[in-house]
Design a protein around this motif. Structure first.
Motif, PDB file in Angstrom:
ATOM      1  N   TYR A  51      -7.420   0.232  73.936  1.00 48.78           N
ATOM      2  CA  TYR A  51      -8.195  -0.278  72.812  1.00 48.78           C
ATOM      3  C   TYR A  51      -7.263  -0.864  71.771  1.00 48.78           C
ATOM      4  CZ  TYR A  51      -7.410   4.475  70.990  1.00 48.78           C
ATOM      5  OH  TYR A  51      -6.864   5.659  70.581  1.00 48.78           O
ATOM      6  N   LEU A 106     -15.555   0.174  84.917  1.00 47.51           N
ATOM      7  CA  LEU A 106     -16.614   1.184  84.833  1.00 47.51           C
ATOM      8  C   LEU A 106     -17.472   1.190  86.092  1.00 47.51           C
ATOM      9  CD1 LEU A 106     -17.792   0.942  81.103  1.00 47.51           C
ATOM     10  CD2 LEU A 106     -17.035   3.025  82.282  1.00 47.51           C
ATOM     11  N   GLN A 122     -12.060   8.233  74.385  1.00 46.13           N
ATOM     12  CA  GLN A 122     -12.220   6.905  74.985  1.00 46.13           C
ATOM     13  C   GLN A 122     -12.423   6.939  76.497  1.00 46.13           C
ATOM     14  OE1 GLN A 122     -12.466   3.977  73.308  1.00 46.13           O
ATOM     15  NE2 GLN A 122     -12.466   5.273  71.500  1.00 46.13           N
ATOM     16  N   MET A 123     -11.877   7.949  77.165  1.00 49.24           N
ATOM     17  CA  MET A 123     -11.956   7.922  78.628  1.00 49.24           C
ATOM     18  C   MET A 123     -13.329   8.366  79.122  1.00 49.24           C
ATOM     19  SD  MET A 123      -9.475  11.073  79.528  1.00 49.24           S
ATOM     20  CE  MET A 123     -10.059  12.708  79.873  1.00 49.24           C
ATOM     21  N   ALA A 124     -13.640   7.943  80.339  1.00 46.83           N
ATOM     22  CA  ALA A 124     -14.902   8.348  80.950  1.00 46.83           C
ATOM     23  C   ALA A 124     -14.612   9.240  82.143  1.00 46.83           C
ATOM     24  CB  ALA A 124     -15.690   7.119  81.388  1.00 46.83           C
ATOM     25  N   GLU A 125     -15.379  10.321  82.265  1.00 46.71           N
ATOM     26  CA  GLU A 125     -15.301  11.208  83.432  1.00 46.71           C
ATOM     27  C   GLU A 125     -16.730  11.604  83.805  1.00 46.71           C
ATOM     28  OE1 GLU A 125     -11.446  13.923  83.517  1.00 46.71           O
ATOM     29  OE2 GLU A 125     -12.490  14.220  81.633  1.00 46.71           O
ATOM     30  N   SER A 126     -16.874  12.230  84.949  1.00 50.73           N
ATOM     31  CA  SER A 126     -18.191  12.740  85.354  1.00 50.73           C
ATOM     32  C   SER A 126     -18.483  14.016  84.594  1.00 50.73           C
ATOM     33  CB  SER A 126     -18.200  13.057  86.849  1.00 50.73           C
ATOM     34  OG  SER A 126     -17.994  11.876  87.572  1.00 50.73           O
ATOM     35  N   ALA A 160     -15.576   3.054  88.597  1.00 51.02           N
ATOM     36  CA  ALA A 160     -15.579   4.470  88.218  1.00 51.02           C
ATOM     37  C   ALA A 160     -16.942   5.098  88.499  1.00 51.02           C
ATOM     38  CB  ALA A 160     -15.221   4.628  86.742  1.00 51.02           C
ATOM     39  N   ASN A 161     -17.987   4.350  88.217  1.00 48.04           N
ATOM     40  CA  ASN A 161     -19.334   4.887  88.443  1.00 48.04           C
ATOM     41  C   ASN A 161     -19.604   5.065  89.937  1.00 48.04           C
ATOM     42  OD1 ASN A 161     -21.729   5.788  87.030  1.00 48.04           O
ATOM     43  ND2 ASN A 161     -22.777   4.158  88.130  1.00 48.04           N
ATOM     44  N   SER A 168     -17.984   8.219  90.756  1.00 49.48           N
ATOM     45  CA  SER A 168     -18.725   9.358  90.193  1.00 49.48           C
ATOM     46  C   SER A 168     -19.984   9.655  91.004  1.00 49.48           C
ATOM     47  CB  SER A 168     -19.089   9.048  88.735  1.00 49.48           C
ATOM     48  OG  SER A 168     -19.920  10.047  88.209  1.00 49.48           O
ATOM     49  N   ILE A 211       1.820   9.708  75.964  1.00 49.09           N
ATOM     50  CA  ILE A 211       1.529  11.011  76.545  1.00 49.09           C
ATOM     51  C   ILE A 211       2.806  11.579  77.180  1.00 49.09           C
ATOM     52  CG2 ILE A 211       0.822  10.059  78.780  1.00 49.09           C
ATOM     53  CD1 ILE A 211      -1.372  12.667  77.500  1.00 49.09           C
ATOM     54  N   LYS A 219     -16.615  11.843  93.700  1.00 53.88           N
ATOM     55  CA  LYS A 219     -15.145  11.901  93.567  1.00 53.88           C
ATOM     56  C   LYS A 219     -14.761  12.307  92.155  1.00 53.88           C
ATOM     57  CE  LYS A 219     -13.797   9.753  97.497  1.00 53.88           C
ATOM     58  NZ  LYS A 219     -12.852  10.311  98.471  1.00 53.88           N
ATOM     59  N   GLU A 220     -13.565  12.818  92.000  1.00 53.78           N
ATOM     60  CA  GLU A 220     -13.006  13.004  90.668  1.00 53.78           C
ATOM     61  C   GLU A 220     -12.560  11.634  90.175  1.00 53.78           C
ATOM     62  OE1 GLU A 220     -12.565  15.685  88.634  1.00 53.78           O
ATOM     63  OE2 GLU A 220     -13.690  16.953  90.019  1.00 53.78           O
ATOM     64  N   VAL A 221     -12.878  11.305  88.938  1.00 55.98           N
ATOM     65  CA  VAL A 221     -12.540   9.972  88.446  1.00 55.98           C
ATOM     66  C   VAL A 221     -12.276  10.001  86.944  1.00 55.98           C
ATOM     67  CG1 VAL A 221     -15.003   9.384  88.187  1.00 55.98           C
ATOM     68  CG2 VAL A 221     -13.316   7.547  88.324  1.00 55.98           C
ATOM     69  N   ILE A 222     -11.313   9.188  86.516  1.00 56.75           N
ATOM     70  CA  ILE A 222     -11.113   8.953  85.077  1.00 56.75           C
ATOM     71  C   ILE A 222     -11.020   7.445  84.857  1.00 56.75           C
ATOM     72  CG2 ILE A 222      -9.682   9.298  83.043  1.00 56.75           C
ATOM     73  CD1 ILE A 222      -8.559  11.776  84.176  1.00 56.75           C
ATOM     74  N   TRP A 223     -11.831   6.952  83.957  1.00 52.38           N
ATOM     75  CA  TRP A 223     -11.736   5.565  83.481  1.00 52.38           C
ATOM     76  C   TRP A 223     -11.198   5.598  82.071  1.00 52.38           C
ATOM     77  CZ3 TRP A 223     -14.167   3.508  79.138  1.00 52.38           C
ATOM     78  CH2 TRP A 223     -14.199   2.113  79.020  1.00 52.38           C
ATOM     79  N   MET A 224     -10.242   4.729  81.787  1.00 57.87           N
ATOM     80  CA  MET A 224      -9.636   4.775  80.449  1.00 57.87           C
ATOM     81  C   MET A 224      -9.397   3.350  79.968  1.00 57.87           C
ATOM     82  SD  MET A 224      -8.029   6.946  78.251  1.00 57.87           S
ATOM     83  CE  MET A 224      -7.082   6.576  76.793  1.00 57.87           C
ATOM     84  N   PRO A 225      -9.969   2.968  78.842  1.00 51.84           N
ATOM     85  CA  PRO A 225      -9.739   1.611  78.335  1.00 51.84           C
ATOM     86  C   PRO A 225      -8.501   1.564  77.448  1.00 51.84           C
ATOM     87  CG  PRO A 225     -11.290   2.727  76.918  1.00 51.84           C
ATOM     88  CD  PRO A 225     -10.856   3.735  77.963  1.00 51.84           C
ATOM     89  N   PRO A 254      -4.944  10.663  82.364  1.00 53.50           N
ATOM     90  CA  PRO A 254      -5.708   9.424  82.556  1.00 53.50           C
ATOM     91  C   PRO A 254      -4.811   8.190  82.635  1.00 53.50           C
ATOM     92  CG  PRO A 254      -5.863  10.144  80.271  1.00 53.50           C
ATOM     93  CD  PRO A 254      -5.053  11.189  81.005  1.00 53.50           C
ATOM     94  N   PHE A 255      -3.531   8.359  82.407  1.00 55.60           N
ATOM     95  CA  PHE A 255      -2.627   7.196  82.348  1.00 55.60           C
ATOM     96  C   PHE A 255      -1.975   6.928  83.703  1.00 55.60           C
ATOM     97  CE2 PHE A 255      -2.997   9.051  78.185  1.00 55.60           C
ATOM     98  CZ  PHE A 255      -3.417   7.950  77.457  1.00 55.60           C
ATOM     99  N   ILE A 273      -4.022   3.240  65.466  1.00 57.92           N
ATOM    100  CA  ILE A 273      -5.265   3.653  66.116  1.00 57.92           C
ATOM    101  C   ILE A 273      -5.032   4.225  67.509  1.00 57.92           C
ATOM    102  CG2 ILE A 273      -6.745   2.092  64.813  1.00 57.92           C
ATOM    103  CD1 ILE A 273      -6.761   0.255  67.272  1.00 57.92           C
ATOM    104  N   LEU A 323     -21.309   9.701  84.827  1.00 60.39           N
ATOM    105  CA  LEU A 323     -20.080   9.159  84.239  1.00 60.39           C
ATOM    106  C   LEU A 323     -20.344   8.838  82.769  1.00 60.39           C
ATOM    107  CD1 LEU A 323     -17.154   8.081  85.095  1.00 60.39           C
ATOM    108  CD2 LEU A 323     -18.204   5.819  84.943  1.00 60.39           C
TER     109      LEU A 323
END
Lengths: 179, 356, 245
Positions: A39, A20, B173-177, A23-24, A27, B334, A31-37, A62-63, B113, B4
């Motif tokens: 789970y 994060l 779940q994902m984070a973007e701006s 990613a922050n 951001s 995906i 920039k364009e950004v995707i963070w994906m956990p 995001p993968f 899940i 974000l």
């Protein structure tokens, strides 16, 4: 240009936060950004990982299929993700925990004794930010100062930790940049 | 300024900004952050947050709050969304505005899940009894979570209907701006139909939520329902068009899958193949108008979604009329742009088998 | 001079409950209390499914028709949104104690601020007299043909006793089988409404009520049965510190 990162380790090592923070940083700097956990159903003790994709253009999925930078904090994560690192990619590993390191001739390997560093700096929960510091040392997508802005912005509600965070970040950075 | 944010958190914040002041729900992965975010932030901003004993209680509390004119929302995923269906049917009969979020996951029964697009049928075809229809918005990014939740509240009130926001585990779940909108103030007293105590000015002196008995003569009710849904069908269709001008193979995909399809269209165009895409933004009403245009020249539709057997593909066949329809349900992972390219090639060469 | 029929203005029309049914009495008691408290313009009722939903034809208040068993959940939300209004549910025993038992108990557990009125007549009335959670041992219904057998069907459920395990604001069980019990039940409803408006918290009145049609008795036999059989299992009174007073 698209840059793809995987952060992985035990749940509780701050792996998701490390991702994060990167990613922050992206951001905050437009920039364009995707963070994906990932789970899972375990809260702690299982493996945790997250992916970060950074680009100048919109990112589709995001993968991640091929990893440019792998930041790993335990052995199972290294074993799991090493085959996905692209030729010429970078592996940053926590050498305080990962003692047996396989040969990786076509990759750049950076060992960070994050445990020892954090012990010395009396910041026992700082290993994730130390690893991020090492990433900052070798991934020049952002300057050292830009990383600092990103981290500071992320923890804006906890300014009291900034100095400690930046000390371990700097130590990680110097693992790569320093002599 | 952009910020974000995780999809679920951004959705929850946008709901508050849209004037939502009542939330009742139950924890379930991968939507739980919505619950947690609202537990933390809604009471501070003058709203009510209730963690209910079940999803049933959650949707029925939302029904009560909606009847008073409050902007109300509940959220769930997969198995929990099943439990909301009864309440959605009642909300439709009462013609009460409310927003129901389903952060979809994969699989039948308990399923898994992990992310997926498992609930198309249930959301779009009326998962509860009686044959109702509910506007369904399908965001494909964190920003669209924000944009469509705002729109969902407005649509819900404009048409006096529950609205479903069909997100999925990846977007949640994902984070973007994201860019958040300005805060809106909602006045729960602004409509004359809300329960607030008997009102001499009201035609019957008091209000009943049960419209079938009280607001319509026996012979008027069926036409009312037909007119209501045909108006929504005509007015609410939304979709995105990509490279459709000369497209021969038209991908159809929504939500997280549509992002991969966009990439596949780009790759196909680089190879000189005439590929394009319709991305339904409203799943009900399905973008019939988009298909009416493409039906004239498309040689094939390829429906791409993240479940085991394909669900939306049936609507693609329905609206695609006589155009052959192919399906790529990518299951628990995906869709892969490479596989999409192989399918497109197979369609051109006649080796891919059509499903409708 | 002919006798004048005196009814609260919130009651209108002619009710279509069966002869000897207790619903009409309970609804009238609610209407009387609402009017006496001057709350007719400020009351919202939430109706259950079953015979209790017929109430919407006779009670001139703002009303919501809830889903079966879910009235308590909806009423709790309405009270949260409109705390200045008097909010009550009107439910049968099948609705509140069977399909809606979770919503009932969790409303009490969260101390939701509305009043729950539960009419207990020991059967599912509108669907034609099936066994309900409060059907007594030995009582014959269309789904307990030989009489309720506790070995197979369990013992009748005491919803008020279950509710009393939570720290609620007011809880009582009344009856409408004779004039004295009707007067007392009115007091319980009044106390519940006053507690709701003045002090807040969850309040509930369970009302034992006759269903001659589905009990296959005359109205007089039905009230006699309440006196002799029902009250032995469901004692009347206000609940205080977990027991009936």
């Amino acid at each position: 240009m698209l840059n793809q990162f995987i952060f992985a380790g035990f749940g509780g090592q701050g792996i998701l936060t490390a991702g994060l923070l990167l990613a922050n940083t992206a951001s905050v700097h437009g920039k364009e950004v995707i963070w994906m956990p990932s789970y899972g159903s375990e809260m702690r003790g299982g493996t945790a990982n997250c992916s970060v994709k950074i680009d100048d253009e919109m990112i589709s999925s995001p993968f991640i299929k091929k990893i440019d930078y792998l930041i790993v904090m335990n052995k199972p994560s290294l074993d799991k993700f090493l085959p996905q690192v692209r030729e010429g990619g970078t592996v940053i590993l926590n050498s305080s925990i990962i003692t047996e390191v396989p040969e990786m001739p076509k990759l750049q390997k950076i060992a960070v004794p994050a445990g020892e560093i954090c012990e010395k700096l009396k910041n026992e929960r700082g290993a994730n930010i130390c690893m991020l510091g090492a990433l900052a040392g070798c991934c020049e997508l952002f300057t050292r100062e830009e990383y600092e802005t990103g981290i500071k912005d992320y923890f804006s509600a906890k300014p009291q930790f900034h100095e400690g965070n930046m000390a371990v970040f700097e130590a990680g950075y110097q693992c790569v940049k320093g002599e | 300024m952009k910020k974000l944010m995780k999809g679920n958190n951004a959705l929850a914040e946008a709901a508050i900004l849209a004037g939502c002041r009542f939330f009742a729900g139950y924890p379930i992965t991968p939507q739980t952050e919505i619950l947690e975010y609202l537990a933390k932030h809604l009471p501070k901003r003058g709203g009510h947050f209730v963690q209910t004993e079940s999803e049933l209680a959650g949707i029925n509390m939302v029904m009560g709050a909606a009847a008073t004119g409050f902007r109300a929302m509940t959220s769930s995923a997969g198995p929990g969304f099943s439990l909301k269906q009864e309440g959605i049917s009642y909300l439709c009969s009462m013609e009460l505005p409310a927003v129901i979020v389903d952060v979809m996951r994969y699989g039948i029964g308990l399923g898994n899940i992990v992310l997926g697009q498992g609930d198309y049928f249930q959301a779009v075809k009326g998962g509860g009894h009686g044959g109702y229809k509910v506007p369904v918005y399908a965001p494909s990014s964190v920003q669209e979570n924000v944009d469509y939740i705002t729109m969902a509240f407005d649509t819900a009130e404009a048409y006096r209907t529950p609205v479903i926001l069909l997100s999925d585990g990846a977007i949640g779940q994902m984070a973007e701006s994201v860019e958040l909108p300005e805060a809106k103030e909602h006045d729960p007293d602004k409509y004359d139909w809300t329960l607030k105590g008997r009102d001499a000015a009201h035609p019957t002196g008091r209000k009943m939520t049960d419209r079938i008995y009280y607001d319509f003569a026996y012979s008027e009710y069926d036409p009312h329902i037909r007119e209501r849904y045909s108006k929504m069908e005509e007015e609410l269709q939304m979709w995105e068009e990509i490279e459709l001008a000369d497209a021969e193979v038209v991908l159809v995909s929504y939500g997280i899958s549509s992002r991969v399809c966009k990439e596949a269209v780009k790759l196909a165009r680089k190879k000189g193949w005439k590929a394009g895409m319709i991305r339904p933004i409203t799943l009900w009403p399905f973008p019939r108008k988009a298909f009416e245009k493409t039906n004239k020249m498309a040689k094939a539709y390829l429906s791409v979604e993240m479940n085991a057997c394909g669900q939306m593909v049936e609507d693609v066949a329905l609206y695609g009329r006589s155009v052959p329809v192919y399906s790529y349900p990518s299951g628990r992972v995906i869709a892969d742009p490479e596989v999409i390219l192989q399918k497109i090639e197979g369609i051109f060469q006649g080796t891919e088998k059509e499903v409708f | 001079m002919a006798a004048e029929r005196k009814a609260p203005s919130t009651i209108y029309g002619v009710n279509s409950f069966c002869p000897g049914c207790g619903h009409g009495i309970v609804i009238r008691l609610i209407a009387e209390v609402v009017e006496e408290m001057g709350l007719a313009e400020n009351a919202i009722g939430v109706l259950a499914v079953g015979c209790s939903c017929l109430t919407n034809r006779y009670l001139a208040l703002d009303l919501m028709q809830a889903a079966h068993g879910r009235a308590a959940a909806s009423a709790g939300a309405i009270k949260r949104c409109r705390p200045e209004k008097l909010i009550f549910t009107y439910q049968g025993d099948g609705d509140a104690a069977s399909i809606g038992i979770a919503e009932t108990l969790y409303s009490a557990q969260r101390n939701e601020g509305f009043t729950q009125i539960i009419v207990n007549n020991g059967v599912y009335g509108m669907t034609g007299g099936q066994m309900s959670p409060t059907t007594l041992v030995g009582q014959k219904t269309t789904t307990s043909v030989q009489g309720r057998d506790p070995e197979v069907m369990g013992m009748p459920l005491k919803i008020s006793e279950l509710i009393s395990s939570f720290d609620v604001a007011y809880l009582a069980r009344g009856s409408v089988h004779n004039a004295a019990s009707i007067r007392k039940t009115k007091k319980y409803i009044q106390k519940a409404f006053e507690t709701q408006m003045n002090q807040g918290g969850y309040t509930c009145v369970e009302v034992i009520s006759p269903c001659p049609t589905n009990w296959h008795l005359t109205p007089l036999q039905a009230v006699d049965r309440i006196e002799k059989e029902v009250l032995a299992y469901y004692p009347l009174g206000e609940f205080c510190e977990g027991g009936v007073r």
